[in-house]
Structure formats: C-alpha cells, structure tokens
Design an enzyme around this catalytic site. Structure first.
Site, PDB file in Angstrom:
ATOM      1  N   CYS A 297       0.824  -1.210   0.000  1.00  0.00           N
ATOM      2  CA  CYS A 297       0.000   0.000   0.000  1.00  0.00           C
ATOM      3  C   CYS A 297       0.862   1.266   0.000  1.00  0.00           C
ATOM      4  CB  CYS A 297      -0.911  -0.007   1.222  1.00  0.00           C
ATOM      5  SG  CYS A 297      -2.308   1.134   1.063  1.00  0.00           S
ATOM      6  N   ASP A 427      -6.763  -3.135  10.592  1.00  0.00           N
ATOM      7  CA  ASP A 427      -5.588  -2.267  10.638  1.00  0.00           C
ATOM      8  C   ASP A 427      -5.419  -1.716  12.043  1.00  0.00           C
ATOM      9  OD1 ASP A 427      -3.404  -0.823   9.873  1.00  0.00           O
ATOM     10  OD2 ASP A 427      -4.505   0.741   8.806  1.00  0.00           O
TER      11      ASP A 427
END
Length: 504
Positions: A297, A427
């Site tokens: 990412c 996350d």
C-alpha cells in the site's frame, strides 16, 4: 485419520439403506400425485425445510414442514428444498411428500407454487425414482460422493422423469465431474443440470463465502450459491457475483419471517462491479500456490509499484486521503495503463494477471475520496478500500477496512460481517492517523476476537516480523506500507525484496 463428517453421513446412510431399504421404511406413493414445476426456471431463492445440521445441532426441531413451506411460497421463493436425511438433519421422505402435496394444492388453487428439491446424500439411481414418486421436481447430486459413471447415470435418470439434477460442486475434481456429466447429457444438459457451489465444506462444515466466488466463472449460466446466507445482505452479495439462485437453510428455518426479506434482497440485486472484484480476488486466492496474498500500500512511484508486481504482489494500494502518501488521479491512470500492459500474465506467486489496484479512502465525500470512487467506476481501479468508513448504498466495487485498537472496535467488525462483507481488513488504530502507522494490533485482541475468520491484517508488518505473524495467525492477506519504506510513499527496493523472500 479420523472420519470426516461427510464420510460419516454417507457410511451411516448406507447402513440404514441396508437395514430399511431405499425408502427408509417409509410408505411412499405408488405413483406421482402432482404436476411438475421447473427447478429454478427463474432466478430466485431456494429456501429449506431443515430441522437440524451436524454443525449446529437442532435448528428448528419442531417445525411444521407444510406451514414453513407455505411461508416460503408466500414469500415467492422459487423452490423449497426438503432435507430427507434422518441421522444428522432429522428429515424424512414424509416431509418431502407433505411439501410436494402442498405445492400441488397451491397450483390447483392458482397460487404461487414452488418447485420442490429433494436434498439428501443420494447414492443410487432408484432413489431418483423414489424422489419422483414423492413429488420432487429436482434432486441434489453431490459430486464429491459420486463416481463419474454413477453421477451420469443418476442425472440421466432424473432427465427421464423431466426432473432437474442439482449437481453440487466445491473441489477441483467436482468441477471436472460437472463437465463430464454436462458433456454426457449434451444439448439437454442446459435444461436438466443446475450447478450449485457450496460455501460449506461438507467434510468440516466450515463456511467460506469466497469459495463460490472463486468458481462462479467456471459454472454454467444457471448456478446456485449454497450455504452461508444468514441475512439479506448475504443474499445481495451472492447476486452481485452473478448467481442465478441462492439456497438458504438455517436462517429462514429458525426465523421464517426473514424469508421475504431474503427473497427480496436477492431478486432486487444484480451482477455488478463489487461481485466482479470479489471473483477476481477469490480466483487469485484459489490459484496461489503457497503463503498469504500480499498487498503493498501507499504506492506513489512507478518503480515501486512495478517492482512490487514483479515480486508477486497481489494488490497495490493508492492512498486517496490527505496524508504524506497521497497520490493523484493522473499518476494512478498512467500507472494502471502501464502495469496492465507490462503484466498481462505473471507467475511469480502462481497467479496470472497484473495485481489488483485499490484506492484507499477515509472520506467518500472528500475530493480525494470522490476521485478514487470515480476511478473505480471507470475500471481504472479494481476496487476502493473503505478505511474506517461504512459502505452506504455503494454503487462501486469496494471492500472494508476496520481500525482496531481495543476490544470494542471488534463490534464494528461484527457489524460489517453481518452486512454481508466476505472479508474485512484489520488495521492498527492510532488516533489521528488513518494508516501507515507502523503500529501493530495487540496479539491478545486478535487471538480472542478474530475467531476462525480468514484474516486480512495491516499495521506494523515488516520483512523481519512478517513470517512469524503469518505463522501465528494463518493470514490470508498481509497489507504492508511503512514496513518497506524509507519515507512515507517512498519504498525501499531491498526491503520489498526481503519481505517477499520472507514469505516464499
């Protein structure tokens, strides 16, 4: 090695047949009493008369099959599935006869009548004859428990009665058997064969909604998503994948008023970009030779994204949120075109095709968020990652990420699962920072709250710790950003290489 559940069901069924005969000691009609309704002649829901299951025990032990089937018909289900297995599901041929007689009465009264499916672990051709005489319009044939020749013989016997053969598949060899039986029936297969893919593994009874997604493109046009539909949102998900039908058991047997909502959700849904994304992801997962899928990412440079793809990344993330990793529409458009030209086929991780491209957003109403959504709608991005954002009437491909730092945060995860999300990225939560914090989710939280769901994990993952984390939690996907960077959005090539080496 201990006997799995499916093997035990089949063994005990054979013993019962040896003792009681194929009618299990139940008096059945000498000939069929009613007409015929094509099984899944139109797209829709198949709802089940189900008292119990091996995994859940009693579900609705005192149900009245006629009353329940009436509720299903009034909800405009396309078919009623009647479980006739007695040892584990507490069904019988009496239930099948009663439901078939009900549907014949409704036909004569001009009311909506459902097709009737005999759902059992059928092993012999003569069981098709019995199902026909009891009023079934279709029979379940489980590819996993039938040899090729027997499956073909049973499908042909169903065809001889103008019944549909509902062939259930799940494993790779099941798909081969489906092809064998389809070819054996030739042109008539289109009318006789309906394929079903079970999200539940009958050996373990574990359910995974991505299994049907992984094989949908390999099934004929008329196909059913079986098991794991617990709410209207799950029904919508199945329709998004392009399934013609859903088979719903426990949820509606326990709560009959839910039937109308589930039927309506499926029928009002459609195949769409969200379903296309999940099919792509599920196919990658099924094709992966070993290890978790990998998402890198915070891509801001061509060379970083290209290297990650060459090393075997399955997903690349582009941040559309006001952080130091913020990307631009122009960069993503340019990169998407280049990567798809350069990597039409790839085998570094056993998967063909370029990585899936994802736009990460924290506010769908911001300029950045709207840009990512626009790119997803155009197909430049494969999906949008809704980071800490609930999907409200989303008309684009997406998946959800939840920020987790304490026990109460898992309430959001549970709510998302109940909203039909097949996977959720977890996350690490740090107040004021949406992602890329370098922090990890406390291990005790993951162990206590994550349960047995396939885990997607982000936060604090590095080349040094990724191996241990994957092993501890059997991760399906790792999402790495700051752990392979020199600075926000600037990847370090050696760290990237080390990450993939640690996963190989």
């Amino acid at each position: 090695m201990s006997e799995d559940i499916l093997a035990k069901i089949v063994r005990m069924r054979r013993e019962d047949i040896s003792r009681l005969g194929l009618n299990f000691g139940i008096e059945i009609p000498e000939k069929r009493r009613g007409g015929h309704t094509e099984f899944l002649g139109n797209a829709g829901a198949i709802l089940e008369v189900k008292r119990a299951s091996p995994s859940k025990g009693d579900i609705a032990p005192d149900l009245d099959p006629v009353a329940l089937a009436t509720t299903y018909a009034e909800a405009h289900a396309q078919a009623v599935s009647v479980l006739t297995e007695g040892n584990f599901f507490k069904g019988s041929l009496r239930d099948l006869i009663a439901v078939a007689d009900l549907m014949e009465r409704r036909r004569k009264q001009g009311l909506h009548a459902c097709a009737v499916l005999r759902k059992d672990f059928l092993l012999f051709e003569d069981e098709i004859d019995i199902a026909y005489r009891c009023g079934a319009d279709a029979v379940l044939l489980i590819a996993r428990i039938l040899e090729d020749n027997q499956l073909v013989k049973m499908a042909k016997r169903a065809q001889s009665f103008d019944m549909q053969a509902f062939v259930e598949v799940r494993e790779v060899d099941d798909l081969r058997k489906l092809k064998v039986v389809t070819e054996a029936l030739g042109e008539s297969a289109a009318k006789t064969i309906v394929a079903g893919v079970n999200s539940r593994d009958l050996a373990t009874f574990h359910t995974d909604p991505l299994v049907p997604a992984s094989v949908r493109s390999k099934l004929p046009a008329k196909a059913v998503f079986e098991s794991g539909i617990l709410c209207p949102a799950d029904a919508t998900y199945a329709r998004n994948l392009g399934f013609t039908g859903i088979l719903v058991g426990e949820a509606v047997a326990k709560n009959p008023p839910l039937a109308k909502e589930v039927v309506g959700a499926f029928e009002s849904g459609s195949e769409n970009a969200r379903g296309k994304f999940w099919k792509k992801f599920a196919e990658r997962k099924a094709a992966k030779k070993a290890g978790p899928l990998v998402k890198i990412c915070g891509i801001t440079r061509d060379e970083d994204g290209k290297l990650a793809a060459e090393l075997g990344a399955d997903m690349l993330g582009f941040v559309f949120s006001t952080t130091k990793r913020l990307t631009t529409e122009e960069f993503v458009r340019s990169f998407a075109e280049k990567i798809r030209e350069c990597h039409p086929e790839r085998s570094a991780n056993g998967v063909e095709g370029s990585p899936l491209l994802v736009g990460v957003i924290t506010d769908p109403e911001s300029v950045e968020g709207k840009t990512a959504i626009k790119l997803a709608k155009e197909g430049v991005l494969d999906a949008v990652q809704l980071h800490g954002v609930e999907p409200k009437n989303a008309d684009f491909a997406y998946y959800c990420a939840a920020r987790v730092g304490e026990e109460s945060d898992f309430d959001k995860v549970t709510a998302l699962r109940k909203n039909g999300e097949p996977r959720i990225l977890l996350d690490a939560k740090v107040e004021g920072i949406p992602g890329g914090t370098g922090k990890t989710i406390p291990e005790n939280l993951l162990r206590e709250k994550a349960g047995d769901i396939p885990l997607w994990l982000a936060g604090g993952i590095t080349p040094e710790n990724v191996g241990a984390i994957v092993q501890k939690f059997h991760l399906e996907l790792v999402d790495v950003s700051s752990g392979v960077e020199d600075a926000p959005g600037i990847k370090n090539s050696e760290k990237l290489k080390a990450l993939f080496a640690a996963l190989s």
